[in-house]
Design an enzyme around this catalytic site. Structure first.
Site, PDB file in Angstrom:
ATOM      1  N   CYS A 142       0.823  -1.215   0.000  1.00 44.84           N
ATOM      2  CA  CYS A 142       0.000   0.000   0.000  1.00 44.84           C
ATOM      3  C   CYS A 142       0.858   1.268   0.000  1.00 44.84           C
ATOM      4  O   CYS A 142       1.585   1.510  -0.956  1.00 44.84           O
ATOM      5  CB  CYS A 142      -0.994  -0.020   1.158  1.00 44.84           C
ATOM      6  SG  CYS A 142      -2.403   1.102   0.869  1.00 44.84           S
ATOM      7  N   HIS A 235      -4.414  -4.681   0.564  1.00 49.79           N
ATOM      8  CA  HIS A 235      -4.074  -5.192   1.892  1.00 49.79           C
ATOM      9  C   HIS A 235      -4.558  -6.631   2.044  1.00 49.79           C
ATOM     10  O   HIS A 235      -5.472  -6.907   2.824  1.00 49.79           O
ATOM     11  CB  HIS A 235      -4.718  -4.321   2.979  1.00 49.79           C
ATOM     12  CG  HIS A 235      -4.033  -3.023   3.218  1.00 49.79           C
ATOM     13  ND1 HIS A 235      -2.851  -2.909   3.919  1.00 49.79           N
ATOM     14  CD2 HIS A 235      -4.365  -1.761   2.842  1.00 49.79           C
ATOM     15  CE1 HIS A 235      -2.488  -1.635   3.981  1.00 49.79           C
ATOM     16  NE2 HIS A 235      -3.382  -0.924   3.339  1.00 49.79           N
ATOM     17  N   GLU A 237      -3.242  -8.814   3.668  1.00 50.41           N
ATOM     18  CA  GLU A 237      -2.961  -9.266   5.036  1.00 50.41           C
ATOM     19  C   GLU A 237      -4.072  -8.913   6.017  1.00 50.41           C
ATOM     20  O   GLU A 237      -4.090  -9.411   7.152  1.00 50.41           O
ATOM     21  CB  GLU A 237      -1.632  -8.670   5.530  1.00 50.41           C
ATOM     22  CG  GLU A 237      -1.682  -7.237   6.015  1.00 50.41           C
ATOM     23  CD  GLU A 237      -1.706  -6.188   4.907  1.00 50.41           C
ATOM     24  OE1 GLU A 237      -1.713  -4.983   5.215  1.00 50.41           O
ATOM     25  OE2 GLU A 237      -1.719  -6.580   3.712  1.00 50.41           O
TER      26      GLU A 237
END
Length: 306
Positions: A142, A235, A237
């Site tokens: 990001c 993202h 994660e």
């Protein structure tokens, strides 16, 4: 196989509840192998949450990994205790002579600022430059990806009309790249940002290639053709509740945020969000570790200087 982390890191308890094998330093010292050395530059404000998210994904391979954490000495962290940072994190001056197989640079909620106005930009530039000689492969996430593209390739970011937030379809454009091995043609991924990079700027750089793109969210993954740098704009994660927590946080700040797209069932916040991206997340991180790092990094990391 396990990930190796400091013995009393709080994330261990969360990961063990999820049946993830975590090895502390004492046990790891008894094993006669060379584990991968991975450094995480954690720029996120809630560092403990990000630690859990990333360690969870790094655990899904047969590789043993030593994980170290880095924070910016030129920035005062308000959402993580100084005790936690002193105990589990390094400052750059303490590790700059070391070599690492891989580096992960996280996002940060500061994308509306010009890079030069970020208080730790000077220090971050030193880390970017250091990584070219002391790290074999770097995964930028990001804002970390946008900052990396700006430093290494002079590619700037552009402010969006409104925050991009939600879960979006993504098309795999280059399935032959090893980091995308096993991916379906289409997968879901979360985004949460106010800025973007544009395809026309990427296409001007011969060593870069756009690997994954979304019609709604734009570019998701860019790879350097030498496999030593990747830039992920989303993202993967994130946990199931992360976008919900960000939405509620922005509400409390009086920002009148829009509802994350394709996130709450029936666009109703009373419903629990569906988790639709962790399979892709696990695959991306496993592929990066296996193909971009483990299978290519030199056994003697000092050879990175050659």
């Amino acid at each position: 196989m396990p990930i190796r982390v400091p013995k009393e890191l709080p994330a261990i308890k969360v990961l063990e509840r999820e049946k993830i094998f975590v090895m502390d330093e004492d046990r790891a010292m008894q094993q006669d192998i060379r584990p991968l050395e991975i450094l995480i530059l954690n720029l996120m404000p809630k560092k403990v949450e990000t630690e859990v998210q990333l360690l969870r994904l790094l655990s899904n391979t047969p590789l043993q990994i030593n994980v170290e954490f880095l924070h910016m000495s030129s920035h005062e962290t308000k959402n993580t205790s100084s005790e936690h940072l002193k105990r589990f994190y390094h400052q750059f001056d303490k590790i700059k002579e070391k070599f690492y197989d891989g580096l992960i640079i996280t996002g940060a909620p500061i994308e509306q600022f010009p890079f030069e106005q970020v208080d730790y930009w000077e220090e971050l530039q030193k880390i970017f430059q250091w990584s070219t000689t002391h790290v074999f492969s770097t995964l930028h996430i990001c804002w970390g990806a946008q900052a990396g593209l700006y430093f290494h390739h002079n590619i700037d970011k552009y402010l969006l009309e409104e925050k991009l937030t939600g879960i979006y379809h993504h098309d795999v454009l280059e399935p032959t790249w090893s980091i995308l091995k096993g991916f379906d043609d289409i997968f879901f991924a979360p985004h949460s940002r106010y800025t973007e990079v544009r395809r026309r700027d990427i296409d001007k750089i011969s060593e870069l290639e756009v690997l994954v793109e979304s019609k709604e969210a734009g570019i998701f993954l860019i790879g350097n053709k030498n496999n030593r740098a990747f830039y992920a704009m989303g993202h993967l994660e994130y946990d199931r509740e992360t976008l919900q927590q960000e939405f509620e946080r922005d509400q409390l700040k009086g920002l009148h945020p829009k509802l994350p797209e394709n996130y709450f069932p029936k666009n109703n916040t009373d419903y629990f969000p569906q988790l639709r991206w962790h399979m892709a997340a696990s695959l991306l991180f496993s592929n990066w570790l296996n193909y971009s790092v483990y299978q290519n990094t030199p056994y003697d990391l000092t050879n990175l200087l050659v």
